[in-house]
Design a protein around this motif. Sequence first.
Motif, PDB file in Angstrom:
ATOM      1  N   ALA B 182       1.799   1.550 -11.842  1.00 38.66           N
ATOM      2  CA  ALA B 182       2.768   2.148 -10.832  1.00 38.66           C
ATOM      3  C   ALA B 182       3.032   3.522 -11.232  1.00 38.66           C
ATOM      4  CB  ALA B 182       3.918   1.167 -10.954  1.00 38.66           C
ATOM      5  N   GLY B 184       6.155   6.421 -10.544  1.00 39.72           N
ATOM      6  CA  GLY B 184       7.844   6.458 -10.191  1.00 39.72           C
ATOM      7  C   GLY B 184       8.166   8.018 -10.461  1.00 39.72           C
ATOM      8  N   HIS B 191      14.362   3.472  -6.976  1.00 35.73           N
ATOM      9  CA  HIS B 191      13.279   3.054  -6.516  1.00 35.73           C
ATOM     10  C   HIS B 191      12.508   2.855  -7.989  1.00 35.73           C
ATOM     11  CE1 HIS B 191       8.842   4.203  -5.756  1.00 35.73           C
ATOM     12  NE2 HIS B 191       8.999   3.391  -4.869  1.00 35.73           N
ATOM     13  N   ILE B 195      10.895  -0.539  -9.725  1.00 28.60           N
ATOM     14  CA  ILE B 195       9.336  -0.311 -10.451  1.00 28.60           C
ATOM     15  C   ILE B 195       9.432  -1.073 -11.681  1.00 28.60           C
ATOM     16  CG2 ILE B 195       7.257   0.881 -10.887  1.00 28.60           C
ATOM     17  CD1 ILE B 195       7.910   2.581  -8.604  1.00 28.60           C
ATOM     18  N   GLU B 232       7.129   7.489  -1.058  1.00 26.40           N
ATOM     19  CA  GLU B 232       6.801   5.999  -1.369  1.00 26.40           C
ATOM     20  C   GLU B 232       5.555   5.546  -0.396  1.00 26.40           C
ATOM     21  OE1 GLU B 232      10.105   3.176  -1.182  1.00 26.40           O
ATOM     22  OE2 GLU B 232      11.483   4.837  -1.463  1.00 26.40           O
ATOM     23  N   LYS B 235       4.673   0.370   3.304  1.00 28.66           N
ATOM     24  CA  LYS B 235       4.892  -0.970   2.947  1.00 28.66           C
ATOM     25  C   LYS B 235       3.526  -1.780   3.281  1.00 28.66           C
ATOM     26  CE  LYS B 235       9.215  -2.321   2.745  1.00 28.66           C
ATOM     27  NZ  LYS B 235      10.110  -1.294   2.979  1.00 28.66           N
ATOM     28  N   GLY B 259       4.949   4.060  -6.226  1.00 30.30           N
ATOM     29  CA  GLY B 259       5.217   2.777  -6.360  1.00 30.30           C
ATOM     30  C   GLY B 259       4.151   1.980  -6.820  1.00 30.30           C
TER      31      GLY B 259
END
Lengths: 563, 299
Positions: B182, B184, B191, B195, B232, B235, B259
């Motif tokens: 991931a 960030g 956010h 994570i 980001e 989805k 993300g």
Amino acid sequence: MNRERTINIVIGGEAGQGLVTVGGLLSKALVRSGYSICVNQSYQSRIRGGHNTFEIRTGTDEITAPQEKIDLLVALTNETIDIHAGLLGTGSLTVVDAAQNASCKTCFHVPYKELANARSMNIAALGVVSCLLGLDEELIAGIVNESFGKKHPETAEENRAALTKSYEWTKANNSRFEKLPQAPKREGRLMMNGNDAVALGALAAGVKFYAFYPMTPSTSIGLNLASWAKKAGLVVEQAEDEIAAINMAIGASFAGAPAMVATSGGGFALMVEAVSLSGMTETPIVIVMGQRPAPATGLPTRTEQSDLEFVLHSGHGEFPRAVYAPGTVEECFWLTHRAFHTAEKFQGPVFVMTDQFLADTFRAVAPFDLSKYPAVRAGAPLDDIKTPYMRHRFTESGVSPRLLPGFTKHLVVTDSDEHTEDGHITEDLSVRKLMVEKRLKKMKGMMKETVAPELAGVKKADLLFVSWGSTKGSVVDAAAALKAKGQNVSTLHFSQVWPLVPEQFVSALEGAKRVVCVEGNASGQFARLIRRETGFEIKEHVRRYDGLPITPEYIIRNIPPPL
Amino acid sequence: MIYPTQPPLTKGRRKSMVTLNDYGQYETAWCPGCGNFQLLKAVKQALVASNLEPHQVLFVSGIGQAAKAPHYLNANFFNGLHGRSLPAATGAKLANPNLKVIAESGDGCNYGEGGNHFISAIRRNIDITVIVHDNQVYGLTKGQASPTSEHGFTTKAQPSGYPSETFNPIGIAVAMHASFVARGFTGMTDHLAEIIRQAIAHKGFSLVDVLQPCVTFNKTNTFAWYKKRCYELPKDHDPANWDAAMKTAYEWGEKIPLGLIYKCDKPTFEDNFEVLKSGSLVGADTPIETLNEIIKQYR
């Protein structure tokens, strides 16, 4: 020692010919028959070819050292005969394959082709040697079966046939070689080499984490531990490099698993920064240093004692350490065990220094009474904890009770940076000074537990041999030989080389007429250490740095002429 | 003598929930405006959201300004050598799998000095979380290039520009099927915290590469620079889709995705060791009968 009652057997040939297998089986047979052994393995850094030897000196009395003179040479190649010709005496015998077309005064030509098929040649050779030595055929057969029966049941029959045929043939054809005298009954003895004993010592001490990167001559320590890992409940990991190995071990130790690493010179060079980390964070770690000739890659499969100063000074900065140097296989066991307790008690790096000779030398040892070797317990009991808990709390002894992270609500914090008592980074220079002193204070406690050097013989000898580590047996043997000739000789052997406690040995040095330091390096590192710590200068030396172990004969040949 | 025994690590064991206060407030050695502040805040939030008590967590770090971060919260902490946080964390996790082990250090520590360990830790899939403060520059030693610096980045040590190509930790990790990968950004703290929470909850090796400005030594990749580019992941990004993850891993420039990029479930390194299934290695003595059994082989 009755020097006539030993026989020195040398099996020589190319790598890949199976001489280590034959040598191992023969050693086991000798030990089970009640004899003592001292094995010296000489091999090259290659998988096939070259010239290797497996030497077994054996006899009824205790044998402490290898010997150069050969009584029984098992020559798997003609080259072996040429190389060792100078070491054979008139009573010696050279066992050769009749097909080798070798000619020598001592040759004993065995028609292997008639006695065994190609697969069982080595077993036939074992049969010949066993018969020459007077070992029991059934005992040999049992050992062969133990080794190959399970793995290769299909060969069991032909192995047995080869053994019997060669044994019988030898019985009928040997008229020259005198067999070993009958050995006393000795039940329950073990056969192992230095690395086996180190691994067992660690196991008895409760090692739970071992990480390594393979490096001769230390590798088999890890192979032993890996083979027991499931049974004994420990984690063994082959790390990506030696840096990872020791940092993993320190991490594991911090979290509560008694941890060890083993390596040799080059690998240890990579570990050195973490030695200092162990000193600073006061995290126990046992480091086995199997020495071999250096600098750099040196002679990977040979022996030397040239890393003493390296180990003594390894790691930047000042912090306490203990350095053991086993002199025998038994000492490999109990000093490794002791190393774990010392590391836990004083919370820092503790070394066990061996070398290729000691790592590979098989001996017969009395079984260990494990009830006398308790496992170490990582971390302090709760009774010792003062609140607020501070990992590096100042104490009189310099040792701060060590809690393990996650076991209580107390937080365990440590740092490779200089830190406060609670383990946090600091630039407070008054704290710095106190922390240096706290760490060094532990040396006092360590010195109270230093294994005293062993003085054998009178205090005021005409000649005193000083030695450390693996040379112990040869020095003792050489002294015995000289004593047998009427000389007044004593030995002073160090199995712990740091910290030294001068009161334990200075009078012995001062009392002797001549002092000769025997060590396996070119510059006299141990003699220099003695002088640095005591002011006593050892002026005479026997040193060896050609890659071979120091033998009793080597010592006697190289004693300097009297000043 | 009584030795402490460890309570099992179970969620919600404590009646009252863990709060930010449990993790304390400390004065730091960082420059005002440093991305580390937001990262520290996100880590604390993630720990609280995970309902982990300080004594259940072990931070392991290397050396650098990032590696100091665990000094500024309450938890167990082993601050080791530069580049070596991953081996030390691996050892600690194996010794005591009940600990939540989090390795926290900078880009130089993890990708430069410790590059070999980074690759090996991924291969092992050891169950630790690695949080990398990635500001694309060396801060503690005052402004040299790091493995993640951009090609051509000028510093006093690289006056003609950084001559190497930029290391792509996400690309390497995804290529190796690291089990949780991931990214960030400290400018999006909530956010980032989420994570990190997921990374801590993940069973296996989890990497969180955290983009953050170095206000003193990196005048190229500034807060505004990241802010403009970071977005980001939508989805519909499927972290189980390796091909898509590989593509995402190499998205860098005008747009930088944030993300969970890649995730897969596989056995952890610890699963290989029978002995660890019954708990930790700590205080587990080998019975003398077992030792005698082992010694027998030398008869």
